[in-house]
Write a protein that holds these residues in place. Structure first.
Motif, PDB file in Angstrom:
ATOM      1  N   VAL A   1       0.887  -1.108   0.139  1.00 14.20           N
ATOM      2  CA  VAL A   1       0.046  -0.008  -0.010  1.00 14.20           C
ATOM      3  C   VAL A   1       0.925   1.135   0.043  1.00 14.20           C
ATOM      4  O   VAL A   1       2.087   1.083   0.347  1.00 14.20           O
ATOM      5  N   SER A   2       0.255   2.408  -0.295  1.00 10.56           N
ATOM      6  CA  SER A   2       1.201   3.775  -0.373  1.00 10.56           C
ATOM      7  C   SER A   2       0.669   4.393   0.850  1.00 10.56           C
ATOM      8  O   SER A   2      -0.559   4.657   1.046  1.00 10.56           O
TER       9      SER A   2
ATOM     10  N   THR B   1       0.973   7.767   2.857  1.00  5.77           N
ATOM     11  CA  THR B   1       1.450   9.375   2.685  1.00  5.77           C
ATOM     12  C   THR B   1       1.091  10.199   3.587  1.00  5.77           C
ATOM     13  O   THR B   1       0.172   9.890   4.418  1.00  5.77           O
TER      14      THR B   1
ATOM     15  N   TYR C   1      -2.379   8.956   5.269  1.00  5.45           N
ATOM     16  CA  TYR C   1      -3.333   8.400   4.554  1.00  5.45           C
ATOM     17  C   TYR C   1      -2.711   7.168   3.895  1.00  5.45           C
ATOM     18  O   TYR C   1      -1.374   6.944   3.943  1.00  5.45           O
ATOM     19  N   VAL C   2      -3.474   6.101   3.770  1.00  2.91           N
ATOM     20  CA  VAL C   2      -2.961   4.737   3.132  1.00  2.91           C
ATOM     21  C   VAL C   2      -3.962   4.827   2.251  1.00  2.91           C
ATOM     22  O   VAL C   2      -5.145   4.731   2.113  1.00  2.91           O
ATOM     23  N   ASN C   3      -3.407   4.745   0.762  1.00  4.46           N
ATOM     24  CA  ASN C   3      -4.114   4.687  -0.519  1.00  4.46           C
ATOM     25  C   ASN C   3      -5.038   5.801  -0.614  1.00  4.46           C
ATOM     26  O   ASN C   3      -6.211   5.558  -1.033  1.00  4.46           O
TER      27      ASN C   3
ATOM     28  N   LYS D   1      -6.844   7.253   1.659  1.00  2.00           N
ATOM     29  CA  LYS D   1      -7.927   7.347   2.848  1.00  2.00           C
ATOM     30  C   LYS D   1      -7.381   7.556   4.367  1.00  2.00           C
ATOM     31  O   LYS D   1      -6.063   6.674   4.438  1.00  2.00           O
TER      32      LYS D   1
END
Length: 89
Positions: free
Chosen positions: A16-17, A19, A54-56, A58
Motif C-alpha cells: 500500500v502507499s 502518505t 493516508y493509506v491509498n 484514505k
C-alpha cells in the motif's frame, strides 16, 4: 484463530502507499510558474498541528515528525476515529 484474523492474513503482504501530508496551498498557475529556488510557499497548517496520514488516499491517522538515525520519521499520535483527550495531548 477467528475468521477475521484468517482474512487479514490473506492480505498482509499487499503493498500500500502511505502518505504524510505536511499541508496544502492554493495558488494561481502564474504564481506556480514563478516558483524558483529558495521560494517559500505558505501552507495551511500551523507548526503545532498534527500531520494527516493516508493509506491509498484514505485518512487513517494523525502524527508528528520526529528524527531517527538522521532521517525523518513519523510518530503516530492518533488513529482515525479516536480522539485525543487533554490527559494524552
Amino acid at each position: 484463530m477467528t475468521d477475521n484474523m484468517r482474512g487479514l492474513d490473506l492480505i498482509r503482504d499487499v503493498n500500500v502507499s502511505l502518505t504524510v501530508e505536511l499541508g496544502r496551498a492554493s495558488m494561481m498557475l502564474k504564481d506556480v510558474l514563478e516558483l524558483g529556488e529558495d521560494a517559500i510557499v505558505p501552507l495551511d497548517r500551523q507548526v503545532d498541528e498534527l500531520l494527516d496520514v493516508y493509506v491509498n488516499g484514505k485518512a487513517i491517522a494523525k502524527g508528528e515528525v520526529v528524527t531517527e538515525g538522521g532521517r525523518f520519521a513519523l510518530r503516530i499520535v492518533e488513529m482515525a476515529g479516536e480522539k485525543r483527550t487533554e490527559e494524552t495531548a
